[in-house]
Every structure is written in C-alpha cells, then in structure tokens.
Scaffold this motif. Structure first.
Motif, PDB file in Angstrom:
ATOM      1  N   SER A 177       0.998  -1.185  -0.120  1.00 17.95           N
ATOM      2  CA  SER A 177      -0.162  -0.113  -0.016  1.00 17.95           C
ATOM      3  C   SER A 177       0.595   0.983  -0.250  1.00 17.95           C
ATOM      4  CB  SER A 177      -0.887  -0.025   1.268  1.00 17.95           C
ATOM      5  OG  SER A 177      -0.194   0.202   2.486  1.00 17.95           O
ATOM      6  N   LYS A 178       2.578   0.667   0.921  1.00 14.86           N
ATOM      7  CA  LYS A 178       2.648   2.329  -0.059  1.00 14.86           C
ATOM      8  C   LYS A 178       4.710   1.905   0.984  1.00 14.86           C
ATOM      9  CE  LYS A 178       1.723   5.533   3.563  1.00 14.86           C
ATOM     10  NZ  LYS A 178       1.659   6.118   4.273  1.00 14.86           N
ATOM     11  N   VAL A 179       4.694   2.540  -0.576  1.00 14.50           N
ATOM     12  CA  VAL A 179       6.492   1.975  -0.633  1.00 14.50           C
ATOM     13  C   VAL A 179       7.413   3.529  -0.791  1.00 14.50           C
ATOM     14  CG1 VAL A 179       7.940   1.854  -2.820  1.00 14.50           C
ATOM     15  CG2 VAL A 179       6.202   0.265  -2.802  1.00 14.50           C
ATOM     16  N   LEU A 180       8.183   3.390   0.035  1.00 11.06           N
ATOM     17  CA  LEU A 180       9.902   3.942  -0.194  1.00 11.06           C
ATOM     18  C   LEU A 180      10.111   4.317  -0.691  1.00 11.06           C
ATOM     19  CD1 LEU A 180      10.782   6.112   2.902  1.00 11.06           C
ATOM     20  CD2 LEU A 180      12.948   4.899   1.329  1.00 11.06           C
ATOM     21  N   ILE A 181      10.939   5.312  -1.743  1.00 11.39           N
ATOM     22  CA  ILE A 181      11.714   5.640  -2.301  1.00 11.39           C
ATOM     23  C   ILE A 181      12.795   5.951  -2.621  1.00 11.39           C
ATOM     24  CG2 ILE A 181      12.313   6.457  -4.954  1.00 11.39           C
ATOM     25  CD1 ILE A 181       9.132   6.753  -5.052  1.00 11.39           C
TER      26      ILE A 181
ATOM     27  N   HIS B 225      12.080   0.522  -2.731  1.00  8.87           N
ATOM     28  CA  HIS B 225      12.574   0.560  -4.130  1.00  8.87           C
ATOM     29  C   HIS B 225      13.985   1.561  -3.989  1.00  8.87           C
ATOM     30  CE1 HIS B 225      13.445  -0.060  -8.005  1.00  8.87           C
ATOM     31  NE2 HIS B 225      12.055  -0.427  -8.300  1.00  8.87           N
ATOM     32  N   PRO B 226      15.425   0.765  -4.034  1.00  6.24           N
ATOM     33  CA  PRO B 226      16.310   1.301  -4.278  1.00  6.24           C
ATOM     34  C   PRO B 226      17.051   2.134  -5.491  1.00  6.24           C
ATOM     35  CG  PRO B 226      17.050  -0.627  -4.164  1.00  6.24           C
ATOM     36  CD  PRO B 226      15.141  -0.713  -4.253  1.00  6.24           C
ATOM     37  N   GLY B 227      16.053   1.909  -6.464  1.00  4.29           N
ATOM     38  CA  GLY B 227      17.123   2.147  -7.477  1.00  4.29           C
ATOM     39  C   GLY B 227      18.128   2.119  -8.170  1.00  4.29           C
ATOM     40  N   TYR B 228      18.749   2.970  -8.669  1.00  6.63           N
ATOM     41  CA  TYR B 228      20.176   2.256  -8.706  1.00  6.63           C
ATOM     42  C   TYR B 228      21.366   2.936  -7.911  1.00  6.63           C
ATOM     43  CZ  TYR B 228      19.228   5.936 -12.606  1.00  6.63           C
ATOM     44  OH  TYR B 228      19.540   7.244 -13.009  1.00  6.63           O
ATOM     45  N   GLY B 229      22.671   2.764  -8.205  1.00  4.76           N
ATOM     46  CA  GLY B 229      23.039   3.360  -7.142  1.00  4.76           C
ATOM     47  C   GLY B 229      23.418   3.463  -5.488  1.00  4.76           C
ATOM     48  N   PHE B 230      23.729   3.942  -4.897  1.00  4.76           N
ATOM     49  CA  PHE B 230      23.682   4.374  -3.666  1.00  4.76           C
ATOM     50  C   PHE B 230      23.367   3.136  -2.826  1.00  4.76           C
ATOM     51  CE2 PHE B 230      21.343   8.537  -4.705  1.00  4.76           C
ATOM     52  CZ  PHE B 230      23.083   9.337  -4.441  1.00  4.76           C
ATOM     53  N   LEU B 231      22.201   2.693  -2.552  1.00  5.82           N
ATOM     54  CA  LEU B 231      22.205   1.290  -1.255  1.00  5.82           C
ATOM     55  C   LEU B 231      21.711   0.481  -2.201  1.00  5.82           C
ATOM     56  CD1 LEU B 231      20.407   2.699   2.142  1.00  5.82           C
ATOM     57  CD2 LEU B 231      23.104   1.741   1.276  1.00  5.82           C
ATOM     58  N   SER B 232      21.820   0.188  -3.915  1.00  4.38           N
ATOM     59  CA  SER B 232      21.471  -1.182  -4.322  1.00  4.38           C
ATOM     60  C   SER B 232      20.967  -2.170  -4.146  1.00  4.38           C
ATOM     61  CB  SER B 232      20.917  -0.312  -6.322  1.00  4.38           C
ATOM     62  OG  SER B 232      21.801   0.756  -6.619  1.00  4.38           O
TER      63      SER B 232
ATOM     64  N   ILE C  51      12.544  -4.427  -2.686  1.00  2.24           N
ATOM     65  CA  ILE C  51      12.332  -4.144  -4.179  1.00  2.24           C
ATOM     66  C   ILE C  51      13.438  -4.786  -4.880  1.00  2.24           C
ATOM     67  CG2 ILE C  51      11.335  -3.076  -5.972  1.00  2.24           C
ATOM     68  CD1 ILE C  51       9.285  -1.988  -3.789  1.00  2.24           C
ATOM     69  N   GLY C  52      14.158  -5.894  -4.727  1.00  3.33           N
ATOM     70  CA  GLY C  52      15.109  -6.250  -5.652  1.00  3.33           C
ATOM     71  C   GLY C  52      15.204  -7.440  -4.741  1.00  3.33           C
ATOM     72  N   PRO C  53      16.592  -8.223  -5.201  1.00  6.69           N
ATOM     73  CA  PRO C  53      16.598  -9.555  -5.116  1.00  6.69           C
ATOM     74  C   PRO C  53      16.893  -9.587  -3.378  1.00  6.69           C
ATOM     75  CG  PRO C  53      19.056  -8.085  -6.301  1.00  6.69           C
ATOM     76  CD  PRO C  53      17.422  -7.730  -6.388  1.00  6.69           C
ATOM     77  N   SER C  54      17.231 -10.968  -2.762  1.00 12.48           N
ATOM     78  CA  SER C  54      17.706 -11.628  -1.911  1.00 12.48           C
ATOM     79  C   SER C  54      18.721 -11.411  -1.482  1.00 12.48           C
ATOM     80  CB  SER C  54      17.455 -13.120  -1.670  1.00 12.48           C
ATOM     81  OG  SER C  54      18.424 -13.393  -2.271  1.00 12.48           O
ATOM     82  N   ALA C  55      19.338 -10.924   0.416  1.00 12.61           N
ATOM     83  CA  ALA C  55      20.769 -10.446   0.667  1.00 12.61           C
ATOM     84  C   ALA C  55      22.046 -11.431   0.013  1.00 12.61           C
ATOM     85  CB  ALA C  55      20.436 -10.087   1.606  1.00 12.61           C
TER      86      ALA C  55
END
Length: 448
Positions: A3-7, A79-86, A103-107
C-alpha cells in the motif's frame, strides 16, 4: 500488493519509480537530502522525509535515517533504484529484520554477485561462459606471473570488490605486470577497503553486451533481450542500444536463454543484468548487476514491458507475469545519457537551468526530473536525464535520435548534448562499427 513504498533514491530514477507505484495504486514516500528539498520526486510524492544534509553519505546512504523514515510513514517496502544502496546486502537484511520488503533480489544473491570472484565462480557453475583467468583472488606477484603466463598476455587485473574502472590495470607483458599488480591492489584498497584482485585475459577490441533478466524468486525467470553498451568513457556508459546491433539474433537468443536458465536455477528475484564482453562471436561473462540499470528504458521500448512495475509485483510475492514465449521484440531503441558536464572537458556543471525544452514526438521518451528554474546540486552524480528513441529499424532510430537531439534544449548549464550531436554524424556510429575503446580514442583525437 504493497500500500506504501519508500523510494530510496533521487533524480530521474526516483521519479521513474514513483510513476510505476502510482500506476499500481501504491502511495509513495520520497526521501531527500536538504539539497533536494525542491526535487520533482519530492513534489509529486504523497509524503516526503528529509533524511539528512547534502552529502550522500549523510542522507541517501544513511541507513538509520532511511529506516526511521519507513517507520514514521508506515512504508511496507523500499525501492532502492540504482546506485546508492541498491546493491547493499546489509541494507536488504536490515529491512528484512524490520519486516520491510526490499524491492530487489535477496541479500544472498546481492552478496554472491557483488564479489567479482564469487560471481565468476557462480557463473561458471551455472554454465555462463567466462573470460579465462584466475580461479580466485591473486595474492602474490609470483602467482600473478604464473597465471599470466598460463592464460597469455595481455592480462587485466581487476578489483574483486568493486567496479567503475577503479582498481583495474592492464599488463601487456611480464615487464608491466609488477607495477600493474601493485597499483591495482593499492587502488582497490583505497576505493573499496579491500585489496583483493583477480586476473583475466585482456580482450583487445570487444563490445560490451548485456542481457536483461527478471525473476520472481519462485523459479520463474525470463530474459528480455540484449543491449549494447560499448560507447563508454572511463568505463562509464554514455550511449546504449537494444537489441545489440552487431550480434546475430541466434547468438542473442542463445546467450539470453543461458542467462534465464541460470536465474531459474538461482531462484533469482527481481531485475538483474548479466554483463559480457563479446569478441569474435564469443561471449565472456564479466559481472552481474543485481539491480535496475540506468539503461533499462531501451529494453522496455523494444519489449513493451514495464520492468519497474514488474519489480514491484514480484517483490510483493506475485509470480512473473509472462513466460519466455510471451516475450516479443519490436524494432530498435537507443538511449543517450545527458549529464550536467562540459562536453569537452567533462568537468561537472552544476547550476540553475534557465530554459528547458525536452524533445518530444513519435518514438521519443525523456526520463528526467529536472525543470526550468531547477538548480542542479554539485553533490551527486551528474546525470540529469536520458533521451530514449525507438524506431522500426536502427537507421530509422538514428534518424529519430538526430531529430530529437536538435530540438532538446537545456540552458544555464553545460550538458553532454553537443557531444551526441557530433557522435551521431560519425560513420562508425552510423554503421555500428565500434568497440569499448572507440569513444575514448575519438575524444582523444578530436580534442578542441
């Protein structure tokens, strides 16, 4: 569905993610530094939280502040996008411990593909073709000489813990090896805190070809074709195309299926890109990026498939929405990266945009978060936008790009738009006759 995503990003990619969330009916939280208080993604998000001062390390890389923003706003996913903490496995784990979806692959997958040595071992186990080289880290000059003699000169020494050209040196002969080996280790230690290096056969004039994959973590995965990213400056891509224009379609399908099969075996979740050097009809694995790529729009244009939308779906536990048989390819696409840089010296050019008129029309897409009156801050990556064009054929695509470049105006700062207006007139660009060294050679011989 969330219901809510932080970008957890900024600029054009933050806006790209926000739009996908809106189309899924998801509320959005924009984090920002003090410098980005007036950024477009902050203006358009349902909520925004300042996570620190201007420097990235104090804001966009500040995990405690981002976690606090999730808790304050009730965001269920990031969602981390690209760069930074992605591609930060620790960040993914911390979110999981707090019951917040990454929102990405497993650690685990971020870790094994983030370490270049482990990634190559994994690729070999999965049947992905690799460049001949050392089986692991090379710890002594004596070992380096032995391995180089075995695989043959020239050789490439690369940092195990990072990329972007740092900790990367070429040795053309045994006489070069000692200095190259010690310099690569020193640079790797300074850039990544880890002096581990490995060695590979150096390819003379390869192209940089990558395969876009996406999986759902449940054993389903597909490839979305190839991209050619050979036009690079200092190992940074500036121009990308889909599909790879000089690779026969049967070879593209073959390497695509190898990559998709590997992701099914891994039970990989989310978007990823498997990157190769391609020379003399052969593919050689170099790395995998376990995140969204800057150049993902060219793949979206030739497949009519929204990669970010699908990232969010599979992170919410849904199955992949298509099978490999349902992936279809349409025409050709090119993306050029518009940076706030002097097109001659490539020095950063922050400042206020006094006039902004993006290109438009049939087959043209602009991914950018800038606007007239916006101040480009000096603290972050210089990318301010991406011009993406699509055509039925590559020649049509080039004609459309030429037209779009002519009508794209950014005043008040210097940008790389003039560089692309020059490049598109080059016969080698028109014919697709270039490799990963072409652009640097062109820039060196055409200094003004």
């Amino acid at each position: 569905m969330f219901s809510k995503v932080l970008i957890a990003n900024r600029g054009e990619i933050a806006l790209r993610i926000l739009r996908a969330c809106k189309e899924l009916g998801i509320q959005t939280v924009a984090i920002h530094s003090q410098a980005d208080a007036n950024a477009m993604h902050v203006r358009l998000a349902d909520e925004s939280v300042c996570v620190g001062p201007n420097a990235a390390k104090d804001s966009y890389l500040n995990i405690p502040s981002i976690l606090a923003a999730c808790e304050i706003t009730g965001a269920e996913a990031v969602h981390p996008g690209y760069g930074f903490l992605s591609e930060n496995a620790r960040f993914a784990r911390i979110l999981a411990e707090h019951k917040i979806a990454f929102i990405g692959p497993s650690a685990h997958h971020i870790e094994i593909m983030g370490d270049k040595i482990q990634a190559k071992k994994t690729a070999l186990e999965l049947g992905i073709p690799c460049v001949p080289g050392s089986p692991g880290a090379v710890t002594s000059e004596a070992d380096a000489k032995r391995i180089a003699a075995d695989i043959g000169y020239p050789v490439l020494i690369k940092a195990a813990a990072g990329g972007g050209g740092r900790g990367m040196k070429v040795a053309k002969s045994e006489a070069d090896l000692s200095v190259a080996f010690s310099t690569a280790r020193t640079e790797a230690k300074a850039a990544f805190g880890d002096d581990a290096v490995y060695m590979e056969k150096y390819l003379g004039k390869p192209r940089h070809i990558e395969v876009q994959v996406i999986g759902d973590g449940q054993g389903n995965a597909v490839h979305l074709g190839t991209r050619d990213c050979s036009l690079q400056r200092r190992h940074q891509k500036v121009w990308e195309e889909a599909a790879a224009p000089t690779v026969p379609m049967d070879k593209q399908n073959e390497i695509g299926e190898i990559c998709a099969a590997a992701m099914r075996k891994l039970k990989y979740s989310g978007a990823g890109t498997v990157e190769f050097l391609y020379e003399d009809g052969e593919f050689y694995f170099i790395e995998m990026n376990t995140r969204l790529q800057v150049e993902h729009p060219v793949t979206e244009r030739i497949t009519n498939f929204d990669i970010v939308y699908e990232q969010i779906r599979v992170a919410a536990g849904e199955k992949l929405s298509l099978t490999q048989d349902e992936v279809k390819f349409y025409g050709h696409a090119i993306e050029v990266r518009i940076n706030a840089e002097d097109p001659q010296t490539f020095a950063p050019s922050p400042g206020r945009i006094t006039y902004y008129h993006p290109a438009g029309g049939v087959g043209v897409r602009v991914d950018s978060a800038v606007y007239q009156g916006y101040n480009i801050p000096p603290y972050y990556d210089s990318l301010i936008g991406k011009l993406i064009v699509h055509g039925r054929t590559r020649p049509e695509c080039l004609q459309r790009l030429n037209r779009a470049l002519d009508e794209f105006i950014v005043d008040g700062i210097k940008t790389t738009l003039p560089l692309f207006r020059r490049l598109i007139k080059e016969p080698d660009i028109q014919s697709g006759n270039y490799d990963i060294h072409w652009l640097e050679h062109y820039l060196e011989t055409n200094k003004q």
